[in-house]
Write a protein that holds these residues in place. Structure first.
Motif, PDB file in Angstrom:
ATOM      1  N   SER A  67       0.831  -1.209   0.000  1.00  0.00           N
ATOM      2  CA  SER A  67       0.000   0.000   0.000  1.00  0.00           C
ATOM      3  C   SER A  67       0.862   1.254   0.000  1.00  0.00           C
ATOM      4  N   ILE A  68       2.009   1.223   0.687  1.00  0.00           N
ATOM      5  CA  ILE A  68       2.896   2.389   0.689  1.00  0.00           C
ATOM      6  C   ILE A  68       3.496   2.596  -0.695  1.00  0.00           C
ATOM      7  N   TYR A  69       3.937   1.522  -1.339  1.00  0.00           N
ATOM      8  CA  TYR A  69       4.513   1.656  -2.676  1.00  0.00           C
ATOM      9  C   TYR A  69       3.459   2.071  -3.699  1.00  0.00           C
ATOM     10  N   SER A  70       2.234   1.666  -3.487  1.00  0.00           N
ATOM     11  CA  SER A  70       1.155   2.102  -4.380  1.00  0.00           C
ATOM     12  C   SER A  70       0.905   3.596  -4.234  1.00  0.00           C
ATOM     13  N   MET A  71       1.004   4.082  -3.012  1.00  0.00           N
ATOM     14  CA  MET A  71       0.750   5.487  -2.736  1.00  0.00           C
ATOM     15  C   MET A  71       1.945   6.358  -3.114  1.00  0.00           C
ATOM     16  N   PHE A  72       3.145   5.810  -2.924  1.00  0.00           N
ATOM     17  CA  PHE A  72       4.390   6.526  -3.250  1.00  0.00           C
ATOM     18  C   PHE A  72       5.198   5.687  -4.247  1.00  0.00           C
ATOM     19  N   PRO A  73       4.852   5.701  -5.528  1.00  0.00           N
ATOM     20  CA  PRO A  73       5.576   4.880  -6.510  1.00  0.00           C
ATOM     21  C   PRO A  73       7.079   5.128  -6.516  1.00  0.00           C
ATOM     22  N   ARG A  74       7.494   6.357  -6.208  1.00  0.00           N
ATOM     23  CA  ARG A  74       8.934   6.652  -6.190  1.00  0.00           C
ATOM     24  C   ARG A  74       9.668   5.792  -5.166  1.00  0.00           C
ATOM     25  N   LEU A  75       9.027   5.552  -4.038  1.00  0.00           N
ATOM     26  CA  LEU A  75       9.665   4.717  -3.019  1.00  0.00           C
ATOM     27  C   LEU A  75       9.793   3.280  -3.496  1.00  0.00           C
ATOM     28  N   GLY A  76       8.790   2.799  -4.214  1.00  0.00           N
ATOM     29  CA  GLY A  76       8.879   1.461  -4.768  1.00  0.00           C
ATOM     30  C   GLY A  76      10.028   1.335  -5.753  1.00  0.00           C
ATOM     31  N   GLU A  77      10.210   2.357  -6.580  1.00  0.00           N
ATOM     32  CA  GLU A  77      11.301   2.348  -7.554  1.00  0.00           C
ATOM     33  C   GLU A  77      12.656   2.403  -6.874  1.00  0.00           C
ATOM     34  N   ARG A  78      12.719   3.006  -5.693  1.00  0.00           N
ATOM     35  CA  ARG A  78      13.988   3.195  -4.993  1.00  0.00           C
ATOM     36  C   ARG A  78      14.085   2.337  -3.738  1.00  0.00           C
ATOM     37  N   ARG A  79      13.375   1.249  -3.690  1.00  0.00           N
ATOM     38  CA  ARG A  79      13.285   0.460  -2.462  1.00  0.00           C
ATOM     39  C   ARG A  79      14.645  -0.052  -1.970  1.00  0.00           C
ATOM     40  N   ARG A  80      15.593  -0.226  -2.895  1.00  0.00           N
ATOM     41  CA  ARG A  80      16.927  -0.707  -2.498  1.00  0.00           C
ATOM     42  C   ARG A  80      17.900   0.441  -2.220  1.00  0.00           C
ATOM     43  N   ASN A  81      17.502   1.667  -2.509  1.00  0.00           N
ATOM     44  CA  ASN A  81      18.383   2.815  -2.262  1.00  0.00           C
ATOM     45  C   ASN A  81      18.498   3.083  -0.770  1.00  0.00           C
ATOM     46  N   LEU A  82      19.654   3.580  -0.354  1.00  0.00           N
ATOM     47  CA  LEU A  82      19.832   3.981   1.034  1.00  0.00           C
ATOM     48  C   LEU A  82      19.152   5.326   1.278  1.00  0.00           C
ATOM     49  N   GLY A  83      18.875   5.594   2.528  1.00  0.00           N
ATOM     50  CA  GLY A  83      18.210   6.844   2.870  1.00  0.00           C
ATOM     51  C   GLY A  83      18.979   8.062   2.421  1.00  0.00           C
ATOM     52  N   ASN A  84      20.312   7.994   2.483  1.00  0.00           N
ATOM     53  CA  ASN A  84      21.109   9.161   2.102  1.00  0.00           C
ATOM     54  C   ASN A  84      21.238   9.320   0.591  1.00  0.00           C
ATOM     55  N   GLN A  85      20.623   8.431  -0.167  1.00  0.00           N
ATOM     56  CA  GLN A  85      20.630   8.536  -1.628  1.00  0.00           C
ATOM     57  C   GLN A  85      19.327   9.126  -2.162  1.00  0.00           C
ATOM     58  N   LEU A  86      18.450   9.523  -1.263  1.00  0.00           N
ATOM     59  CA  LEU A  86      17.152  10.063  -1.657  1.00  0.00           C
ATOM     60  C   LEU A  86      17.179  11.586  -1.661  1.00  0.00           C
ATOM     61  N   SER A  87      16.338  12.174  -2.498  1.00  0.00           N
ATOM     62  CA  SER A  87      16.149  13.626  -2.462  1.00  0.00           C
ATOM     63  C   SER A  87      15.366  14.005  -1.208  1.00  0.00           C
ATOM     64  N   GLY A  88      15.299  15.306  -0.925  1.00  0.00           N
ATOM     65  CA  GLY A  88      14.542  15.763   0.238  1.00  0.00           C
ATOM     66  C   GLY A  88      13.079  15.361   0.165  1.00  0.00           C
ATOM     67  N   GLY A  89      12.493  15.489  -1.018  1.00  0.00           N
ATOM     68  CA  GLY A  89      11.097  15.102  -1.178  1.00  0.00           C
ATOM     69  C   GLY A  89      10.878  13.617  -0.973  1.00  0.00           C
ATOM     70  N   GLU A  90      11.796  12.811  -1.475  1.00  0.00           N
ATOM     71  CA  GLU A  90      11.683  11.363  -1.301  1.00  0.00           C
ATOM     72  C   GLU A  90      11.878  10.975   0.159  1.00  0.00           C
TER      73      GLU A  90
END
Length: 232
Positions: A113-136
């Motif tokens: 449900s979270i990935y459905s609501m935030f598709p960007r997070l699903g695309e970046r599920r393996r990325n580390l937190g410090n690799q995300l933009s501020g919005g992500e």
């Protein structure tokens, strides 16, 4: 409606400093509240006090019929309080998916449900937190709070510093969660006109005290009064 949260004559702050001044507040189950006020009015301190990370001086906090005043912050989270702090506080060395699942509890909100609501997070599920933009990172903070499947969601300046397109995405998510699904929420936000359409009522703080409680739609219909209260 049944009462979900009740604050009785709450006095709190940091160490010996008292920021909140005998605050009384009631939030019913399924109700959403905008918490407004000028900078330094005590909005973040009120959220932090409900979470359990300030110094309690007087008064009591009840979640439904349970007195949680003396509970540690992690026990309040387990009791049903989800928190999106202003600083986000994501785990920068963990992946997106690890951030979401590290404290997850069973219920309506899961990874799908979270990935459905935030598709960007699903695309970046393996990325580390410090690799995300501020919005992500803000999306991740909201998703992590929802994965607790809380009864009460607290958001402190969720739109601060975000690009307009991300603001629109987050507002759409909050509208779905709060307005359509009826999750109880308290939202602190400087952009009052952005958050008032999502909430049932608004409370205005000044110098740590409640100075006004009004229907959100009433404040939206009287912009002069809103500007006077918030100096916006």
């Amino acid at each position: 409606m049944s009462t979900l949260l009740r604050l009785d004559q709450l006095v709190a702050g940091y160490a010996e400093a008292q920021v909140l001044n005998h605050v009384d507040l009631v939030l019913d189950a399924g109700q959403s509240l905008a918490l407004l006020g000028r900078n330094g009015a005590g909005k973040t301190t009120l959220i932090n006090t409900i979470v359990g990370v300030t110094t309690h001086h007087q008064g009591r906090i009840f979640l439904e019929d349970r007195d949680i005043t003396d509970l540690r912050a992690e026990h309040r989270a387990a009791a049903g309080i989800g928190w999106v702090p202003q600083e986000r506080n994501i785990f920068r060395s963990l992946s997106v998916e690890e951030n979401l699942t590290v404290a997850a509890r069973p219920g309506r909100w899961d990874l799908a449900s979270i990935y459905s609501m935030f598709p960007r997070l699903g695309e970046r599920r393996r990325n580390l937190g410090n690799q995300l933009s501020g919005g992500e990172q803000q999306m991740l903070a909201v998703g992590r709070a929802l994965m607790l499947n809380p009864r009460l969601l607290l958001l402190d300046e969720p739109l601060e510093g975000l690009a307009p397109i991300i603001v629109d995405e987050l507002l759409a998510v909050l509208r779905r969660v709060v307005t359509e699904e009826g999750l109880s929420a308290i939202i602190v936000e400087q952009k009052a006109r952005k958050v008032l359409p999502l909430t049932d009522e608004a409370v205005v703080l000044n110098r740590g005290a409640v100075v006004l409680r009004e229907q959100s739609e009433t404040l939206l219909a009287h912009p002069e009064e809103l500007e006077s209260l918030l100096a916006v």
